[in-house]
Structures are given as structure tokens and as C-alpha cells.
Design a protein around this motif. Structure first.
Motif, PDB file in Angstrom:
ATOM      1  N   ARG A 187      -5.666  10.719   5.722  1.00  0.00           N
ATOM      2  CA  ARG A 187      -6.819  10.702   6.614  1.00  0.00           C
ATOM      3  C   ARG A 187      -7.997  11.507   6.075  1.00  0.00           C
ATOM      4  NH1 ARG A 187      -6.760  10.037  12.674  1.00  0.00           N
ATOM      5  NH2 ARG A 187      -8.989  10.020  13.076  1.00  0.00           N
TER       6      ARG A 187
ATOM      7  N   PHE B 168      -9.855  12.076  -0.223  1.00  0.00           N
ATOM      8  CA  PHE B 168     -10.506  10.971  -0.949  1.00  0.00           C
ATOM      9  C   PHE B 168      -9.609  10.555  -2.111  1.00  0.00           C
ATOM     10  CE2 PHE B 168     -14.357  13.430   0.517  1.00  0.00           C
ATOM     11  CZ  PHE B 168     -14.648  12.568   1.557  1.00  0.00           C
ATOM     12  N   ARG B 169      -9.099   9.336  -2.100  1.00  0.00           N
ATOM     13  CA  ARG B 169      -8.259   8.877  -3.204  1.00  0.00           C
ATOM     14  C   ARG B 169      -9.114   8.590  -4.442  1.00  0.00           C
ATOM     15  NH1 ARG B 169      -6.000   3.748  -0.430  1.00  0.00           N
ATOM     16  NH2 ARG B 169      -8.130   3.917   0.378  1.00  0.00           N
ATOM     17  N   PRO B 170      -8.804   9.175  -5.587  1.00  0.00           N
ATOM     18  CA  PRO B 170      -9.572   8.883  -6.800  1.00  0.00           C
ATOM     19  C   PRO B 170      -9.528   7.382  -7.130  1.00  0.00           C
ATOM     20  CG  PRO B 170      -8.208  10.832  -7.136  1.00  0.00           C
ATOM     21  CD  PRO B 170      -7.800  10.228  -5.819  1.00  0.00           C
ATOM     22  N   GLY B 171     -10.634   6.872  -7.615  1.00  0.00           N
ATOM     23  CA  GLY B 171     -10.695   5.465  -8.013  1.00  0.00           C
ATOM     24  C   GLY B 171     -10.892   4.502  -6.856  1.00  0.00           C
ATOM     25  N   HIS B 172     -10.872   5.033  -5.630  1.00  0.00           N
ATOM     26  CA  HIS B 172     -11.070   4.193  -4.446  1.00  0.00           C
ATOM     27  C   HIS B 172     -12.481   4.378  -3.881  1.00  0.00           C
ATOM     28  CE1 HIS B 172      -7.356   2.148  -3.351  1.00  0.00           C
ATOM     29  NE2 HIS B 172      -6.692   3.173  -3.852  1.00  0.00           N
ATOM     30  N   ALA B 173     -12.789   3.587  -2.859  1.00  0.00           N
ATOM     31  CA  ALA B 173     -14.098   3.663  -2.210  1.00  0.00           C
ATOM     32  C   ALA B 173     -14.149   4.738  -1.126  1.00  0.00           C
ATOM     33  CB  ALA B 173     -14.450   2.303  -1.618  1.00  0.00           C
TER      34      ALA B 173
ATOM     35  N   TYR C  10     -14.577   7.981  -0.982  1.00  0.00           N
ATOM     36  CA  TYR C  10     -15.688   8.930  -1.023  1.00  0.00           C
ATOM     37  C   TYR C  10     -17.031   8.236  -0.765  1.00  0.00           C
ATOM     38  CZ  TYR C  10     -19.270  11.961  -2.999  1.00  0.00           C
ATOM     39  OH  TYR C  10     -20.409  12.689  -3.194  1.00  0.00           O
ATOM     40  N   THR C  11     -17.259   7.135  -1.463  1.00  0.00           N
ATOM     41  CA  THR C  11     -18.553   6.451  -1.336  1.00  0.00           C
ATOM     42  C   THR C  11     -18.743   5.894   0.074  1.00  0.00           C
ATOM     43  OG1 THR C  11     -17.536   4.469  -2.328  1.00  0.00           O
ATOM     44  CG2 THR C  11     -18.795   5.917  -3.787  1.00  0.00           C
ATOM     45  N   TRP C  12     -17.673   5.403   0.660  1.00  0.00           N
ATOM     46  CA  TRP C  12     -17.743   4.848   2.018  1.00  0.00           C
ATOM     47  C   TRP C  12     -18.109   5.943   3.033  1.00  0.00           C
ATOM     48  CZ3 TRP C  12     -16.537  -0.425   2.324  1.00  0.00           C
ATOM     49  CH2 TRP C  12     -16.555  -0.990   3.599  1.00  0.00           C
TER      50      TRP C  12
ATOM     51  N   HIS D 286      -9.646   4.875   7.844  1.00  0.00           N
ATOM     52  CA  HIS D 286      -8.802   5.270   6.704  1.00  0.00           C
ATOM     53  C   HIS D 286      -7.500   4.484   6.640  1.00  0.00           C
ATOM     54  CE1 HIS D 286      -7.424   7.470  10.203  1.00  0.00           C
ATOM     55  NE2 HIS D 286      -6.242   7.477   9.629  1.00  0.00           N
TER      56      HIS D 286
ATOM     57  N   ARG E 199      -6.026  14.953  -9.180  1.00  0.00           N
ATOM     58  CA  ARG E 199      -6.880  15.969  -8.555  1.00  0.00           C
ATOM     59  C   ARG E 199      -7.901  15.286  -7.644  1.00  0.00           C
ATOM     60  NH1 ARG E 199      -9.623  18.233 -13.612  1.00  0.00           N
ATOM     61  NH2 ARG E 199     -10.694  19.611 -12.138  1.00  0.00           N
ATOM     62  N   THR E 200      -8.103  15.847  -6.484  1.00  0.00           N
ATOM     63  CA  THR E 200      -9.135  15.324  -5.589  1.00  0.00           C
ATOM     64  C   THR E 200      -9.601  16.444  -4.664  1.00  0.00           C
ATOM     65  OG1 THR E 200      -9.769  13.539  -4.111  1.00  0.00           O
ATOM     66  CG2 THR E 200      -7.594  14.512  -3.744  1.00  0.00           C
ATOM     67  N   VAL E 201     -10.433  16.080  -3.686  1.00  0.00           N
ATOM     68  CA  VAL E 201     -10.853  17.034  -2.668  1.00  0.00           C
ATOM     69  C   VAL E 201     -10.619  16.407  -1.300  1.00  0.00           C
ATOM     70  CG1 VAL E 201     -12.620  18.085  -4.137  1.00  0.00           C
ATOM     71  CG2 VAL E 201     -13.247  16.202  -2.611  1.00  0.00           C
TER      72      VAL E 201
ATOM     73  N   GLY F 156     -14.206  19.322   1.293  1.00  0.00           N
ATOM     74  CA  GLY F 156     -14.629  19.700  -0.052  1.00  0.00           C
ATOM     75  C   GLY F 156     -13.644  20.609  -0.769  1.00  0.00           C
TER      76      GLY F 156
ATOM     77  N   ASN G  69      -8.920   6.551 -13.343  1.00  0.00           N
ATOM     78  CA  ASN G  69      -9.412   7.227 -12.128  1.00  0.00           C
ATOM     79  C   ASN G  69     -10.161   8.513 -12.480  1.00  0.00           C
ATOM     80  OD1 ASN G  69      -8.162   5.275 -10.577  1.00  0.00           O
ATOM     81  ND2 ASN G  69      -6.422   6.555  -9.981  1.00  0.00           N
ATOM     82  N   ASP G  70     -11.358   8.647 -12.007  1.00  0.00           N
ATOM     83  CA  ASP G  70     -12.112   9.881 -12.227  1.00  0.00           C
ATOM     84  C   ASP G  70     -11.652  10.935 -11.226  1.00  0.00           C
ATOM     85  OD1 ASP G  70     -13.946   8.799 -14.247  1.00  0.00           O
ATOM     86  OD2 ASP G  70     -14.793   7.622 -12.601  1.00  0.00           O
TER      87      ASP G  70
ATOM     88  N   ILE H 219     -11.602  14.059  -8.773  1.00  0.00           N
ATOM     89  CA  ILE H 219     -12.656  14.625  -7.921  1.00  0.00           C
ATOM     90  C   ILE H 219     -12.402  16.120  -7.796  1.00  0.00           C
ATOM     91  CG2 ILE H 219     -13.959  14.313  -5.788  1.00  0.00           C
ATOM     92  CD1 ILE H 219     -12.493  11.700  -5.303  1.00  0.00           C
TER      93      ILE H 219
ATOM     94  N   LEU I 212     -18.110   3.008  -7.206  1.00  0.00           N
ATOM     95  CA  LEU I 212     -16.727   2.881  -6.714  1.00  0.00           C
ATOM     96  C   LEU I 212     -16.727   2.023  -5.461  1.00  0.00           C
ATOM     97  CD1 LEU I 212     -15.045   6.404  -6.973  1.00  0.00           C
ATOM     98  CD2 LEU I 212     -14.303   4.293  -8.086  1.00  0.00           C
ATOM     99  N   GLY I 213     -15.902   0.979  -5.453  1.00  0.00           N
ATOM    100  CA  GLY I 213     -15.847   0.112  -4.287  1.00  0.00           C
ATOM    101  C   GLY I 213     -17.180  -0.560  -4.027  1.00  0.00           C
TER     102      GLY I 213
ATOM    103  N   ILE J  14     -20.100   0.803  -4.296  1.00  0.00           N
ATOM    104  CA  ILE J  14     -21.082   1.740  -3.747  1.00  0.00           C
ATOM    105  C   ILE J  14     -21.315   2.859  -4.757  1.00  0.00           C
ATOM    106  CG2 ILE J  14     -21.534   3.327  -1.811  1.00  0.00           C
ATOM    107  CD1 ILE J  14     -19.647   1.615  -0.116  1.00  0.00           C
ATOM    108  N   SER J  15     -22.572   3.266  -4.913  1.00  0.00           N
ATOM    109  CA  SER J  15     -22.895   4.285  -5.913  1.00  0.00           C
ATOM    110  C   SER J  15     -22.262   5.629  -5.553  1.00  0.00           C
ATOM    111  CB  SER J  15     -24.408   4.442  -6.045  1.00  0.00           C
ATOM    112  OG  SER J  15     -24.956   4.931  -4.841  1.00  0.00           O
TER     113      SER J  15
END
Lengths: 333, 333, 333, 333
Positions: free
Chosen positions: A97, A100-105, A107-109, A118, A280-282, A286, B237-238, B240, B254-255, B257-258
Motif C-alpha cells: 500500500r 513504490f515498486r521499482p520499475g512500476h508506475a 511513483y509516477t501515478w 494500489h 531498494r525503494t522508498v 520518503g 529496475n531503477d 529508488i 515509468l508506466g 508517465i515522466s
């Protein structure tokens, strides 16, 4: 921008874990034979959970035609196609929930809309392609009487091109909790010459936009594609003979207009971003976190993209056929 | 289909050897500083005849703003830009009147329209890009106050990547009466995260359509592009971090979206189809003929495509900025 | 939103006192005979300054075709039409710089854009219709081989319907420093049945949108129009006989689709807002002021709207013809 | 052409006697509170069979939201709304299979498509408006936080304007096996100044197109409308004072842009074409026949058009709000 096409317009809807996904097709010509049986095989080919290497989600994915046909033929009215979601299991996703999954939308969404469903990616899920495939199957059906057929196949996985070796690459990735990318080639046979419109409606431009818009696609090339950058003009130009073109390095399109030869397109598919391996993600606050994405995910998405790519090409071609028909129909009086 | 864009709409016109080429931009925001001096440098960069390796056509290509500005600022009204043609020399082309040049749109155009302006390719000529560049320069100007800049460069010619070696390849091709292809990379810096619209208005889809629509382009890739097909998910995968993405294999999208990172796009440019070397073709009656295309032609079109590609990317980005602004503007009340 | 039409797309540009006004037509079918002489008469009919009752602005309004034709025929490429402005006399307008003229777009334009070209209304001037008329003349030319003709006339001025009485009303208004409104009727003859698309592309909807979009028009009605609200169904329904419809109260359109009868449309034209009589207004600072609008203004705009209305109807019909041709052209294989 | 709107795009589907009718809304802003309870009251107001003077069809017309909301708020994803058909009784219509009903789209539809779903008008039935109303209710909900409200009412039936007299006219028509027309007025309150886009995206043009596209509407007027043709300029122009406009003869729109005053629109509704009284017609073979249309039909359609007209106006306004927001959002950085 959930609408595709100028003449054969498709408006898709539905989230991965919502009540239904579907599409309304506005502009399908009247008089085309169409029943659910024409569409279902495309959904079946796209459907996950068929083999040991694919995602385990179990959805029957039965399509229903809600409107636009009468006594088995299209009427010219909009065609609504719907697939109800059954296997929603959204509980699986609660751990994701706030990550942010790396490589997915993800974060951008979140940045774009300020909120996000989610559950399985919501609208950005691969399940969205189901609606494209349903619409594309109607396009395939509409192109058939014109002698146009479309066929795709996986031509490379993780750098290898032998079928058995490709399968081994996928298996190895899966066992390592990882994923691999690949290349899909789609060919349209039987297209008349003359499709496509200069200068911004070129057929290759439309194809590139349509195929790059499939999730996970990072590159599109036509004919020789990137290889053309390494050729001389005398090699690249297809000679013209009394029997037609002597080769097809152009991939069936010159100056943005179809030549009548096979249209040959290749797309680069990135590795599935959902992997068990720790990344690695956030989180949404953050804070740095680690993530391992479990659940049902294909270690290579390329095979399932094949019918999606075929259907997107079909949507581009039916649109171009209708555009071209406009001027032919106008000229006859 | 000579119109590009949903929000910043450009309608281009003009033939290679007609009276003028130009564009009408409908939807440019009001209040942007704009004079001819903002546009002219882009036309100058695109203009042929500047060096020993380029086409010898001598056109001053002076742009005029006919409407849409008042006291040096855009008003929100349509901006008409026009460049008069001077050096028309259409006599050069009479020998080509009845021949289809291999690698050109001659054949497909004839099939499509049943008639064709054979003077230098008419509407399918590279001169059409002049209008795109003029419009794109206005887009660049509109993006500048938002901190967005776009820069392209040739990264490969005929398989080599060293600047001097690239030049040598072009020179050798010219001396052999032949031509070579190359790869152009374009980078946009300073884009906010959140541009692009799922599922058919994705930013990468729009970019791919826009760049594939430039004449001679046969492939488009974003970030790792075709290389992504050869990676593991754990490589692609980048990650984060609290400081943002740790790498940019995604190429800033990503997805669809910028992400806020640099947007990195590469395009494959085929060798110039017009070559002196003799090629096989047919005439309009279908008789087999030989053809050697003389006249003013660049042996490699990639360098001149650089400003065109920059401008097309600018047009996509201003369109996406306006689309995104719509929802932000609506939310504030 | 300076672009009109789906298939025959017109992008207009130009301010009343700028350098030029014009239009780019994208989507005109190829092979239509077209020269400046086909367009000029429509501009001449629209042009002011022809009689004692009309505005005194002296513009030759010569149209030039900049692109899209070859040897006197359209090629399918975009047609750019341009009219240079000569008689700019913008000095006349300096007294109006800071005043909002009642009945004009001055106030709304200022609110919308935050700046405005006050020279003769800029983009909101009646001079903008010149571009519509030029485009419409091309539409008229394209419809002619299909047997479709369009003719408008003034049917009422300030409540009177006799030609001489209408002229007297205009004269009296002018002498009083005032203006009067009127009603224009436009009829299209020779349209095939079947034009128009349910449910949002209905022919009557397109006509209403096109004609209401002409400056000064406050109402549009088709066939019986507002009179239909006062009839019984048994009076309104046109009986169908073996020889076709027995009457044409529908005005040639049923269910949004043309019946093959004459299409009959009427529009209400408000009195010219520019009058010498003193009116109350405010200046840009919001201070109350009085205004008397001098200069060259017709006391009744209805006669000059006739060719504009004809041309807008022509644009709607050519667009509908092309839309309809699409499905006919597709069906034939 | 079953798609409406540029920014708030609605694709409707469904036949009168098919399985369902519905709409997909693409472009609704995210973050708007929306549940079925916001939409249902509009469908209830539109629903027939509520009084003795209305059609007896019994449909519950329950709307379902299939996608696009999450936890009671819109997400920015497409919103699919569906209403299943229950009371299909298509047997009623078999007697009409081969007859063209006067005043209906039967004849034009047959000519256009070559086939037609004769069950209750298929796609051309008034039941199609259900989808517009569902979409319009979402538009109304989106406009509400901006302080914009829309309200319609019947202002005239068969020439009379007193409520009791209007009802008597309808009753008399029904008893005579006939029908009557009327006039509906719709008013939008709270619109900001500045909505609408010159020159082809004018707010009044969009309103006229939207309202003329409702079945049975034969005329649209704004503010003084056709009455403006009978006024002097000194009467028609709304004086501007320090407190705003002193009157609203313009109906809230000047130069195609909203003034901030109430937007006032009137539409002429023709008498219901389905009447028991015997009429002359032909069958599909062209033979002359008599027809008496039985079944469930309102003797006056004007009251039921009220919510449809409100909803179409709401769709135009939300679209214009989003268009306008685009430039405001872009300007802020």
C-alpha cells in the motif's frame, strides 16, 4: 486519454481489481459478422495462468457483447464489450500500500494524481490490456474479409533466439527470483498499398505510438529498424522490379505509407518489474525501505504481449483502412 | 493528417517547390515572449547547404510571424509562421517525373493519391520538416520558463561512434555516390514528474509516434530501449532512494508517465535514399529502368535530423504540459 | 480552438489589423479542380464597403493559394489560403484602447486572456470570417460535382420581410446612429440521404454548432424550428409517399440524418453592437464611462453574414460527406 | 460519433431493447466525491412511466459504477456507468418491422446503414439519452464545488405558457391520439467569466451543438435569441456598469465567451412523432401504407427532455472549465 483511434475509436475502462474491464468501440463499420466466439480466443491467448512459467491468477475472462450487434452482425452502433472480474484477491496487495515498486508506475501515478488504487496496479496494471485485446479482436475480424492477417511471435529472450534456449532463460530467471526481457515481432500480411497519411498520420508513426504504449515496451522498430543505421543507402533501398519490390528492408512502409508488402514490426519488452529479489525503494513518506514483490507474476512478459501487440497493430490498420476508404468512397459518385 | 497535437495544435502546409511552407499553431498559451529571432536559429540549424557534406540548396529560410503576437508576446490567438520558397529550380526534377525512386515515397504516394507533385518530393520532401521546426521552436520557447531544455546529438554513424570517424564515414559514402545511416539521441532536462496520460496518451507512446513520423526514421527507443530485452529485472529496475532514483535505465518514463529525470530517446535514421549509385526501379508504366539520383542531397541525413527531433520532442512535451496543467488548474478554485 | 471539422479540417488565423488572415485546410480530397478564381467571388460577396449601407473599409481581399494544388487540381496535401491585410488604419482604434464596448467580446476577452489586441477587435473581429469564407468556398467547390448547392438570403430585418421595407429599416437605424438585427435562411439542395452520425455527430447538431459560432448569431433553427413547438404531431410529421416525403417540415433532417430533401436552416442575427448612439460602459479600471463607437460599421450585419452562413453549412456538409464516404469506401473490396 | 467532449469525453453505447445502455467517461478530474447516489436522481427524473401523461415502460434504471472510483472518489481513470435493460418487450414492435414511422429516424437510418434494429428505435431511441444523463450527472457533480448549478424547466407547450394550461394541452393531445411540442429553458448559474474559445470553440456554438443533438430538438437560442433579430442595437447591447452588466439580453455569452452572468438557453421540442392517429407512410418495399403507432409513448416529450438538456449543458460547461483550466494551470509555475 483512454481512447484510441480516429475512425475506429476505442474507449477502455476498468481497474485490475475493480468490478469489470471493458471497452466501447465507436466507429466499427456495419455489416460485419461478430459474436463473442470471435473475440474469446484472443482473450484466452492473452490470459495468464496457462503454464508453469506464467502468473497464477485464475480468471475465466469471458467477454460479453452488450451492444452494437443485431442478429450476429455489427450495426454501426457502438459495440460495448465487458469482462467481469472474479478473482480479485486484493488482500494480497496490502503490504504494498505505501511502497513504490521499482520499475512500476507507482511513483509516477502518485505524483500525477495524488492518489492511487494500489490493488494490483489499478488502472496501470497489465490487466488493462484485456480491453485492448477485446477491441483488437473486433479489428482483426473487420480486417479479415479484406485479406489482412496479423501474426506475432517472440523472437528473442534475454539475448537468445532458440525456442528451447528462450524457455531456459525464463526458467532460470524465475528460479533466481528475477525476470528477463525479450523481443516480439509482429507481421501484417495482405495490407493494400496506400495506407497511412502524411505528414503526422504516417502509418509507421501510428504503429510506433500504438506499440510503445503497451506497458513494458521500451523500443519499436520497423523493417531493418536500428540496423538501418549501419547500412549504406545502396543496401537499404529496396529495388523495384516489374514484379514488385525485390526486398523488404523497409518493413512494408515508405514515406509513412504502406507499400503492399508485409508490415514487419519489432518491439523491445523490458523484464517484468515485479521480482522476488530484494530491491531498494522508498515508502510514501520518503523513507528508504527494501521490497520483495511476491504474488503471481510472469518472469517474462514477452509471450503474453504477443496477442496484445497483434491487437494494437490491428487497431492501427483498421483505422488506416477506414481513413483511406474515406477518400475512395468520396471519389465515387 | 497534417495536424499534430491535442492542446498545442500545429497544422503544417507547403510543398518543397511550391510558394511557401508554414504552420498554424492553435493553442499556444498567451503571454509568452516571442519574436522571429526566437525561431530563426532553429531554422538555421536545420537548413541545408552549410557545409561540404551537405545538400547545396540555397534558401535563406527566413521565418515571418503573420499572426498571434501583439507587442512581442503571444495573445492566445493562432500563430501563423511562414517561410517563402525562393530557390525552386524545379527543372532539376523533370528527369524523375515518371520514375519511382527506390527508398522514397514516390511509389506509395502515387498509389495513394493517383497523382503526385514530382518536384523534389512535393509534400513528402524533407523540406516539410521546416514547418515542424518552426512550430517546435515556439514550443521550446514556451517550455523555457518552466526550466525545460532539449538537446540532441548524433551518437553513431554507420556503426561508428567517434566524431572524426563518423565524419569519415559520411565522406567515404559521398565519394562512393552512396549514403549512410546513423543514430540520434535527444535528451530533455528539467521535465516535471507526472507528464503523460494512461493508457493511450502515455508520454513514451506520444514520443515514439512523433519521432517515428520524421522521414527516414526506422526505430525509436527510450532509456535502455532494445538493450532492455537483454537485461534481468534486477538490472533494469531503477532503485529508488531518499534522494530520488539511483539510475535512469527507464529513460525518464515509468508506466507512460515522466519521473522527473532526464528523458532520453534514441532514433535510428536510415541512409538517405537519394544516391548517385545506379539502382533498379520501374517507371510509371511499370517498365524496368535504372536510376541515378543526382542533384543536391546529403550523404547522411542524421545531423540535419537533430533539430527536427528536438523540435518534435518539444511539441510532445508542451502538449503534455498543457494536458497536465488542465487538471491542476481545475483543482484550484 | 481555431480549428473546424473532423475530416475537412480548417485551421484559421489572423487578426483584423495584423499582417494577414488565412486558413490551412487539411483533408481536402485530391483531384478537385481549384484555382483562386473559385474562391475570390465568395470573398467579394462577403467584403464590406460595397454599398451605401455598408462599412467603408477598403480592402481588396485578394486570396492566394500557397500550397496543396498542382496544375490546377488539389493533391490531397494541405491547402493554405492567405489574404494580406492592407488597410490597417489602427489609429482609429486608440480611443477604444481602455474601454469595453457593450455587446462586444472586449470584456470577456480581457477576462479570458488577460491581454487583448484592441485594434478593431483583433481576433474577435468580423474579419476573422474571411478565413471561414475562403475555406467554405473550397468546400462548395468540392460539393459541386456531387450536385450539392447552397444558397442563403436575408428573410427578415427588424421584424419586416419585404425587401424594400428591410432596406428602409436599415437606413432608418443608420440615420439614428443605431443598428438592427435580422434573420438569414440558408438552404442546401441536392444532399444525399444518410449524412450525419448518431448520437453526437448528428447533422443538425453539427449545423447548429457551426452557425451559432458565427459572431452575432443568437439562434439557430431547422425546418419548422421554434414553430414546431406550437404544432401537433399530426401536423409536424412529414407523410411518406411512394414519391418521397409529402412535405418538409423537418427541414431535411430526421434523427440527425439527412433525408435527401432540402436542408433548411434559419439563424437569428443580433443588431451590430458598434453604434454611434451613446451607451454606458466601464473602462479597464472599472470606472463608469460613456461610449459612442464611430468608424466604419454596418448598421445591419445580416446581409454580410449570408455568404458566411453558406460557407459554414458547406463546411459541415463536406465533412459529413467524407464521414459517410468512409463506410461506403470500406464496404467495397 | 457516439463520443462527446474534448476534455471530459463521454462514449455512450446501448440500444433501446438490447442488454444495457451506458457510458464511459474519460477525462473526469480526480478527487471528486462520486457514488451511484449522485447519479440516480437524474435518471429517476428522466425515467418515463411516472405519471398518467407519460409512457408506461417500467424500467428501474439503476445505475452501476463499474470503474474509475476508489473509496468514493474519482481517481482520474475512466468512469464506466451501466444500466441494465429489464423490460425489453420487443414483441411490441414486430408490426413496425417493415414500416417507416413518419417523423422518426427509421427511413434515414435504413438508408444510412442498410440495416436497422427496429426494436423501439434501437440506437435512435430516446432511451439513448439515459447514458447522456448519467454522464451529465457526473458533470453536475464535478461543477458543484465550483458553485455552478444548472436548472431547466418547461416554459411553453403548444403555444401556451401557464402550467395548468400546458398540462391541459398535453391531455387534449393524448385524448386525440396526437402529440404536442414545447419549449424548454435551461439556466446555468455561477459560471465564471472567460469560458469558451474563439473562433470555433465558442461556448454558444458548443451549447447549440450539444442541445440540437438531443432527439426532437429543432431550434436553439441563447439570451434574446430570435427576438434579437427584432431589436435595435441600443436595446440589445447590455450596458456595463461599475456593478457589472445592467441586463442580460446576451444570455451570459459575448463573443462566444461567458460573461459571468446566468447562461440562458431555450430549445424548441417538436411533438412526439409516435402517435395513434393514422398517418401515411411506405414500407421497406416502397409500397404506400397507413400506420398508427400504439404502445407506450409520451404525448409531449418536453418535460422529459428537461433533465437531458440540463445534463448536456453540464457536459459542455465541464468541458469548457477544463479547457480554461489548462491555460490557468500552465501559467502557474
Amino acid at each position: 486519454m483512454n481512447t484510441f483511434g480516429r475512425n475506429f475509436r476505442c474507449a477502455t475502462f476498468g481497474e485490475s481489481h475493480g468490478r469489470a474491464v471493458g471497452v466501447v468501440i465507436d466507429g466499427c463499420p456495419p455489416g460485419i459478422n461478430l459474436t463473442e466466439a470471435d473475440i474469446q480466443p484472443y482473450l484466452d491467448r492473452r490470459r495468464p495462468g496457462k503454464g508453469p512459467l506464467e502468473s497464477a491468477r485464475q480468471e475465466p475472462d469471458r467477454v460479453e457483447i452488450l451492444s452494437g450487434t443485431f442478429e450476429g452482425r455489427t450495426t454501426g452502433a457502438p459495440i460495448a464489450l465487458i469482462v467481469m472480474n472474479r478473482d480479485q484477491r486484493s488482500g494480497d496487495y496490502n503490504t504494498l500500500r505505501d511502497l513504490f515498486r521499482p520499475g512500476h508506475a507507482d511513483y509516477t501515478w502518485q505524483v500525477k494524481y495524488g492518489l492511487r488504487d494500489h490493488h494490483g496496479g489499478g488502472r496501470s496494471s497489465g490487466r488493462e490490456t484485456l480491453a485492448r485485446v477485446a477491441a483488437g479482436a473486433v479489428a482483426v475480424r473487420s480486417l479479415a474479409p479484406h485479406g489482412i492477417t496479423i501474426r506475432g511471435r517472440v523472437v528473442e529472450i534475454h539475448g537468445v533466439t532458440e525456442p528451447e534456449a528462450m524457455e531456459a532463460e525464463i526458467r532460470a530467471a524465475r528460479d533466481a527470483g528475477d525476470s528477463v526481457g525479450g523481443i516480439v515481432e509482429v507481421t501484417a500480411t495482405g495490407c493494400p498499398a496506400g495506407l497511412g497519411d502524411p505528414v503526422f498520420g504516417k502509418l509507421d508513426a501510428a504503429i510506433a505510438g500504438a506499440l510503445m504504449g503497451i506497458g513494458a515496451v521500451k523500443g519499436v522498430e520497423i523493417g531493418e529498424g536500428f540496423g538501418a543505421a549501419r547500412l549504406f543507402g545502396s543496401e537499404m533501398n529496396d529495388p523495384i522490379t516489374a514484379d514488385g519490390f525485390a526486398s523488404n528492408r523497409a518493413g512494408g512502409i515508405l514515406g509513412g505509407i504502406s507499400t503492399g508488402q508485409d508490415i514487419v514490426v519489432r518491439i523491445a519488452v523490458k523484464p517484468t518489474p515485479s521480482i522476488r529479489r530484494v530491491q531498494r525503494t522508498v515508502d510514501i513518506a520518503g523513507e528508504e525501505r527494501e521490497i520483495s514483490v511476491g504474488g503471481r507474476h510472469d518472469p517474462c512478459i514477452a509471450p503474453r504481449i504477443v496477442p496484445v501487440a497483434e491487437c494494437m497493430l490491428a487497431l492501427v490498420l483498421i483505422d488506416a483502412m477506414l481513413e483511406q476508404a474515406k477518400y475512395r468512397g468520396f471519389g465515387e459518385r
